[in-house]
Design an enzyme around this catalytic site. Structure first.
Site, PDB file in Angstrom:
ATOM      1  N   ARG A  27       0.827  -1.218   0.000  1.00  0.00           N
ATOM      2  CA  ARG A  27       0.000   0.000   0.000  1.00  0.00           C
ATOM      3  C   ARG A  27       0.859   1.266   0.000  1.00  0.00           C
ATOM      4  NH1 ARG A  27      -5.197  -0.678   2.075  1.00  0.00           N
ATOM      5  NH2 ARG A  27      -5.090   1.250   3.235  1.00  0.00           N
ATOM      6  N   TRP A  75       1.993   6.230   5.894  1.00  0.00           N
ATOM      7  CA  TRP A  75       2.301   7.000   4.681  1.00  0.00           C
ATOM      8  C   TRP A  75       2.103   8.452   5.083  1.00  0.00           C
ATOM      9  CZ3 TRP A  75      -0.215  10.095   0.936  1.00  0.00           C
ATOM     10  CH2 TRP A  75       0.411  10.176  -0.309  1.00  0.00           C
TER      11      TRP A  75
END
Ligand code: AGP
Length: 608
Positions: A27, A75
């Protein structure tokens, strides 16, 4: 995007959590962390860098004793990727730990409020406010502390919560991001994605926005936004963990390129019954379809490019106006959408924030929404009025390949179904289209087989400064996807251009250092694209042609050639993209790029 895993059960939690994080790496992330309950305390290790680094720091998780905990891959959105900004985040006195996926829009005001009360923040993140609010609201009853905290938050927040004083208990909250619960035997899980769970359970619950859940090793209780217990159906995952592993390929991307014939077949064949296109879970009368004065296809990235192909094909077959709109633009364009609009939302992950927002905007204006999605039970699949699933299986590489070609398959199926319903294609024409749909899996395989030389071409051209992909009509739509593939994994600049536009501006950039990829698969426009090839060659460019198998004229025009097998030209975007996927792969490999996890990119963009 961030990845979340929670575990409560009867084995050591940290190794299970780390394994879940490994399966979420695709991801995209820049730091990772894990926390477990251990005899009334929370033991946490977090660090900038890869999950493998976290595993080293924790002895593969064995250094963290405890059977209940959380883990996270981050992230970065607020605050640089650092150890301090990595998740989990602890409350001021270490009572709570939190992991978060999303963006808390009002975190600054909450942070100021908490600092005014003397709370000392450790990180730059928006997430940390959640940990401190939980500690403020906790009076011994965990559910109310979670509810009161969630009520203060604005924006997108998928949360995992663990409290030092609640042994074996986890809470999770879903608001505008993916969250799945896994039901085990004497153990329960939650995660951002099924791939993190499927090695331990295939029985899952797909959470909806506004819901939260309490997990213990023996029990899962789901609550709605008001705090009332709500019943949820349990789904069974139909694929095995091997489908989410490399299977001997060096990269997931190559595996998924090679899986395309089967993925396309699995998408098309179940929808053709008795020579007719039929969708499970979706039907419409001719009057309903005729009640729409336009179709709007909305998506992001490669899914948008599939939508542009869909525009050409649906308009050609159905003679209905079709607009392909970038979701990030559509959501803010005050769109002219009403109950006479059919919205088609296209998404592999089913979690892309801009696409979700565009859907909500259009559905609020009265549009009926059909979603084309790969991930079962994803937010987009649950939000839409109807869903056509692409049966590509889990797609792990950030660069979509089988996700894109199965989106095309679903759009082709829709176009043929609609043309038949509207009486725009009947008899032999309809039967021919059905035969052409059924031929696509073998044509995709042939497209792979025809281009074994692409590795050599890629290695010859890999040190390029900038490329142009040109095409006309459907070839232009395919050129968009070819350009995106090259950019996202090789970091080489490229642009897709409608070939007829060249002389209006781009030709000024053409010189002997340029490679122009010319897609030449629309026979009615072949002479036109050849004239464009001659225009750029006259200015020094080299040309890589993508032409139908057996076309000999291309050899007199282009410096090198990639081949697309001949089939129904309306469906040619599916076959001509395959050599361009391979071209991008080998250029990136020649440049030593991280093919499955390209820098700065995430597999699913769940934040705006
Ligand atoms: C495609 O290779 C990219 N990963 C990206 O453009 C992707 O297509 C886009 O983010 C849309 O994702 P979705 O299909 O999951 O909505």
């Amino acid at each position: 995007m961030c990845g979340i895993v929670g575990y409560t059960g009867h084995v050591q939690a940290a190794p299970v959590l780390l394994d879940g994080l490994r399966r979420l790496e695709y991801r995209g992330y820049d730091s990772a962390g894990v926390v477990v309950q251990d005899e009334g305390a929370l033991k946490m290790v977090k660090a900038n860098g890869a999950v493998s680094h976290l595993a080293e720091l924790t002895g593969g998780g064995r250094a963290l004793e405890g059977v209940c905990g959380l883990a996270h891959t981050r992230w970065a959105t607020h605050g640089a990727p650092t150890d301090t900004n990595a998740h989990p985040h602890l409350s001021e006195h270490g009572l709570f730990a939190v992991v978060h996926n999303g963006i808390i829009e009002n975190f600054a005001a909450l942070r100021a409020e908490l600092e005014a009360e003397g709370v000392v923040f450790r990180s730059e993140t928006d997430t940390e406010v959640v940990a401190h609010l939980l500690e403020r609201y906790y009076d011994g009853e965990l559910k109310s502390a979670v509810m009161r905290t969630a009520a203060r938050l604005e924006g997108s927040y998928v949360l995992g919560v663990v409290c030092a004083r609640e042994p074996g208990k986890l809470f999770c909250v879903k608001e505008a991001g993916p969250l799945i619960i896994g039901l085990g035997v004497g153990e329960n899980f939650f995660a951002s994605d099924v791939t993190a769970l499927v090695s331990r359970t295939k029985n899952v619950i797909y959470m909806d926005d506004g819901e939260m859940a309490e997990l213990t090793p023996e029990r899962i209780t789901v609550y709605d936004r008001t705090g009332r217990e709500t019943a949820k159906s349990v789904s069974h995952v139909v694929w095995d963990i091997e489908a989410a592993e490399k299977g001997g390929y060096e990269h997931f991307m190559m595996k998924e390129i090679m899986e395309q014939p089967r993925a396309v077949r699995n998408t098309i064949e179940p929808r053709i019954r008795g020579g007719q296109v039929e969708f499970e879970g979706f039907s419409m009368t001719r009057e309903e379809l005729e009640s729409f004065d336009k179709i709007v296809i909305t998506a992001c990235g490669s899914a948008y490019h599939a939508g542009v192909v869909g525009k050409y094909v649906i308009e050609k077959l159905c003679r209905i106006p079709v607009e392909a709109e970038l979701a990030s633009e559509l959501r803010y364009s005050d769109p002219i959408i009403d109950e006479h609009t059919l919205l088609i939302a296209v998404s592999q992950s089913g979690e892309t924030a801009d696409t979700i927002a565009a859907m909500r905007e259009c559905m609020e204006r009265g549009a009926r929404c059909l979603a084309i999605v790969n991930v079962v039970g994803s937010t987009i699949a649950r939000l839409a009025d109807n869903v056509i699933y692409t049966h590509a299986g889990p797609e792990i590489a950030v660069a979509t390949t089988k996700g894109y070609t199965t989106q095309l398959a679903a759009l082709y199926l829709f176009a043929v179904w609609a043309a038949g319903l509207l009486g725009r294609a009947g008899g032999e024409r309809y039967d021919g289209l059905i035969a052409s749909l059924r031929a696509l899996p073998s044509l995709v395989q042939r497209s792979i087989d025809l281009n074994v030389h692409v590795k050599y071409l890629a290695e010859r051209w890999h040190e390029l400064g900038s490329l142009f992909f040109i095409g006309r009509n459907i070839d232009y739509a395919a050129a968009m996807e070819g350009s995106l593939k090259l950019k996202e994994i090789s970091y080489i600049h490229s642009e897709a251009y409608a070939a007829g536009e060249l002389k209006h501006d781009t030709i000024a950039l053409i010189d002997e250092k340029r490679l122009v990829v010319a897609l030449c698969c629309q026979s009615a426009l072949f002479d036109k694209i050849v004239s464009n090839i001659r225009e750029v060659k006259a200015r020094g460019a080299k040309v890589l042609g993508v032409a139908p198998e057996g076309n000999r004229r291309i050899f007199a025009e282009a410096d090198d050639v990639l081949f697309a097998p001949r089939g129904e030209e309306l469906f040619s975007a599916m076959t001509e993209i395959v050599p361009l996927q391979l071209f991008a792969y080998y250029v990136a490999a020649a440049n030593g790029c991280d093919i499955d996890k390209p820098r700065n990119l995430a597999k699913s963009v769940t934040v705006e």
